[in-house]
Design an enzyme around this catalytic site. Structure first.
Site, PDB file in Angstrom:
ATOM      1  N   TYR A  58      11.186  91.182  38.750  1.00  0.00           N
ATOM      2  CA  TYR A  58      12.058  90.007  38.663  1.00  0.00           C
ATOM      3  C   TYR A  58      12.610  89.593  40.028  1.00  0.00           C
ATOM      4  CZ  TYR A  58      11.939  89.766  33.561  1.00  0.00           C
ATOM      5  OH  TYR A  58      11.543  89.589  32.251  1.00  0.00           O
ATOM      6  N   ARG A  86       3.687  80.125  26.173  1.00  0.00           N
ATOM      7  CA  ARG A  86       5.037  79.581  26.369  1.00  0.00           C
ATOM      8  C   ARG A  86       5.481  78.777  25.154  1.00  0.00           C
ATOM      9  NH1 ARG A  86       7.230  81.032  30.872  1.00  0.00           N
ATOM     10  NH2 ARG A  86       8.793  79.399  30.971  1.00  0.00           N
ATOM     11  N   GLU A 106       1.318  89.017  37.635  1.00  0.00           N
ATOM     12  CA  GLU A 106       2.002  89.868  36.657  1.00  0.00           C
ATOM     13  C   GLU A 106       1.027  90.786  35.927  1.00  0.00           C
ATOM     14  OE1 GLU A 106       5.728  86.758  35.965  1.00  0.00           O
ATOM     15  OE2 GLU A 106       4.435  87.243  34.269  1.00  0.00           O
ATOM     16  N   HIS A 126       8.731  88.266  27.287  1.00  0.00           N
ATOM     17  CA  HIS A 126       8.494  87.516  28.513  1.00  0.00           C
ATOM     18  C   HIS A 126       7.086  86.928  28.434  1.00  0.00           C
ATOM     19  CE1 HIS A 126       8.152  86.606  32.816  1.00  0.00           C
ATOM     20  NE2 HIS A 126       6.945  87.148  32.746  1.00  0.00           N
ATOM     21  N   ARG A 145      11.027  83.710  20.170  1.00  0.00           N
ATOM     22  CA  ARG A 145      12.424  83.898  20.603  1.00  0.00           C
ATOM     23  C   ARG A 145      13.417  83.435  19.533  1.00  0.00           C
ATOM     24  NH1 ARG A 145      11.445  82.375  26.960  1.00  0.00           N
ATOM     25  NH2 ARG A 145      11.276  84.517  27.723  1.00  0.00           N
ATOM     26  N   THR A 184      13.852  79.829  26.746  1.00  0.00           N
ATOM     27  CA  THR A 184      14.486  81.065  27.235  1.00  0.00           C
ATOM     28  C   THR A 184      15.655  81.486  26.344  1.00  0.00           C
ATOM     29  OG1 THR A 184      13.903  80.434  29.492  1.00  0.00           O
ATOM     30  CG2 THR A 184      15.563  82.160  29.260  1.00  0.00           C
ATOM     31  N   LYS A 211      10.085  93.064  25.092  1.00  0.00           N
ATOM     32  CA  LYS A 211      11.255  93.576  25.806  1.00  0.00           C
ATOM     33  C   LYS A 211      12.006  94.653  25.006  1.00  0.00           C
ATOM     34  CE  LYS A 211      11.983  89.415  28.596  1.00  0.00           C
ATOM     35  NZ  LYS A 211      12.990  88.429  29.045  1.00  0.00           N
ATOM     36  N   PHE A 250      22.569  86.656  36.981  1.00  0.00           N
ATOM     37  CA  PHE A 250      22.204  87.549  35.882  1.00  0.00           C
ATOM     38  C   PHE A 250      21.250  88.680  36.304  1.00  0.00           C
ATOM     39  CE2 PHE A 250      19.381  83.777  35.640  1.00  0.00           C
ATOM     40  CZ  PHE A 250      18.131  84.372  35.739  1.00  0.00           C
ATOM     41  N   ASN A 267      15.990  88.197  24.941  1.00  0.00           N
ATOM     42  CA  ASN A 267      15.222  87.109  24.322  1.00  0.00           C
ATOM     43  C   ASN A 267      13.820  87.533  23.882  1.00  0.00           C
ATOM     44  OD1 ASN A 267      14.160  87.316  26.858  1.00  0.00           O
ATOM     45  ND2 ASN A 267      14.443  85.176  27.434  1.00  0.00           N
TER      46      ASN A 267
HETATM   47  P1  CMP Z   1      12.316  85.857  31.275  1.00  0.00           P
HETATM   48  O1  CMP Z   1      11.495  84.709  30.775  1.00  0.00           O
HETATM   49  O2  CMP Z   1      11.701  87.211  31.189  1.00  0.00           O
HETATM   50  O3  CMP Z   1      12.729  85.568  32.800  1.00  0.00           O
HETATM   51  C1  CMP Z   1      13.967  85.911  33.357  1.00  0.00           C
HETATM   52  C2  CMP Z   1      14.860  86.597  32.393  1.00  0.00           C
HETATM   53  O4  CMP Z   1      16.212  86.677  32.771  1.00  0.00           O
HETATM   54  C3  CMP Z   1      14.900  85.816  31.079  1.00  0.00           C
HETATM   55  O5  CMP Z   1      13.665  85.894  30.422  1.00  0.00           O
HETATM   56  C4  CMP Z   1      16.097  86.476  30.397  1.00  0.00           C
HETATM   57  O6  CMP Z   1      15.756  87.734  29.796  1.00  0.00           O
HETATM   58  C5  CMP Z   1      17.016  86.771  31.589  1.00  0.00           C
HETATM   59  N1  CMP Z   1      18.175  85.868  31.693  1.00  0.00           N
HETATM   60  C6  CMP Z   1      19.454  86.219  31.517  1.00  0.00           C
HETATM   61  N2  CMP Z   1      20.273  85.193  31.700  1.00  0.00           N
HETATM   62  C7  CMP Z   1      19.513  84.133  32.017  1.00  0.00           C
HETATM   63  C8  CMP Z   1      19.805  82.768  32.328  1.00  0.00           C
HETATM   64  N3  CMP Z   1      21.062  82.299  32.358  1.00  0.00           N
HETATM   65  N4  CMP Z   1      18.759  81.944  32.604  1.00  0.00           N
HETATM   66  C9  CMP Z   1      17.494  82.427  32.586  1.00  0.00           C
HETATM   67  N5  CMP Z   1      17.164  83.724  32.287  1.00  0.00           N
HETATM   68  C10 CMP Z   1      18.175  84.564  32.008  1.00  0.00           C
END
Ligand code: CMP
Length: 140
Positions: free
Chosen positions: A49, A85, A126, A115, A102, A91, A9, A57, A112
């Site tokens: 997304y 994962r 994806e 992905h 992360r 996350t 990212k 968010f 974070n």
């Molecule tokens: P990702 O696993 O790429 O999937 C959704 C993304 O939304 C997550 O990583 C974060 O970069 C972003 N995000 C921001 N806020 C939140 C939240 N509260 N819960 C989950 N994802 C979030």
């Protein structure tokens, strides 16, 4: 062998952590089968997304994911989806296990670091979002 998709990212790119992250993934047994550096357009980030469209968010996530370049990579190994994962961590970097990507490189629940696809079905979708059929076939 199973394949999954990772995105390095914008926060990782900005901090020059892409090489460290790819090295860590290789050390964990992932083969990098396809790799692409690009900057997502707003429309592309919104589409990628889409499942989060109703989440509070979403707009901020799209702004962040288009704020700078990313690297998308097709990764292969046995059980690639769950294994990515595991090595990626939770996350929220604050609750990610020690040593996970992360925990090492993420700075907030949004920024974070990377992905990773959450299921084999989504991994296929994806991978095809970023790579053509020809690129994925050539990578085998
Ligand atoms: P990702 O696993 O790429 O999937 C959704 C993304 O939304 C997550 O990583 C974060 O970069 C972003 N995000 C921001 N806020 C939140 C939240 N509260 N819960 C989950 N994802 C979030």
């Amino acid at each position: 062998m199973e394949r999954t998709l990772t995105i390095i990212k914008p926060d990782s790119m900005e901090a020059s952590n892409a090489g460290n992250i790819l090295a860590l993934l290789e050390k964990e047994g992932f083969e990098i089968q396809a790799l692409k550096r690009m900057r997502l357009s707003e429309a592309q980030a919104q589409r990628f997304y889409e499942v989060h469209r109703e989440r509070p968010f979403y707009d901020s996530l799209v702004a962040y994911m288009t704020s700078g370049p990313i690297i998308a990579a097709a990764l292969a190994r046995e059980d690639a989806v769950p294994q990515l994962r595991k090595v990626m961590g939770a996350t929220d970097p604050a609750s990610a296990d020690e040593g996970t990507i992360r925990a090492l490189y993420g700075s907030s629940i949004e920024r974070n670091a990377i992905h990773g696809s959450d299921s084999p079905e989504n991994a296929q979708k994806e991978l095809h979002f970023f790579f053509s059929r020809a690129e994925l076939i050539a990578a085998e």
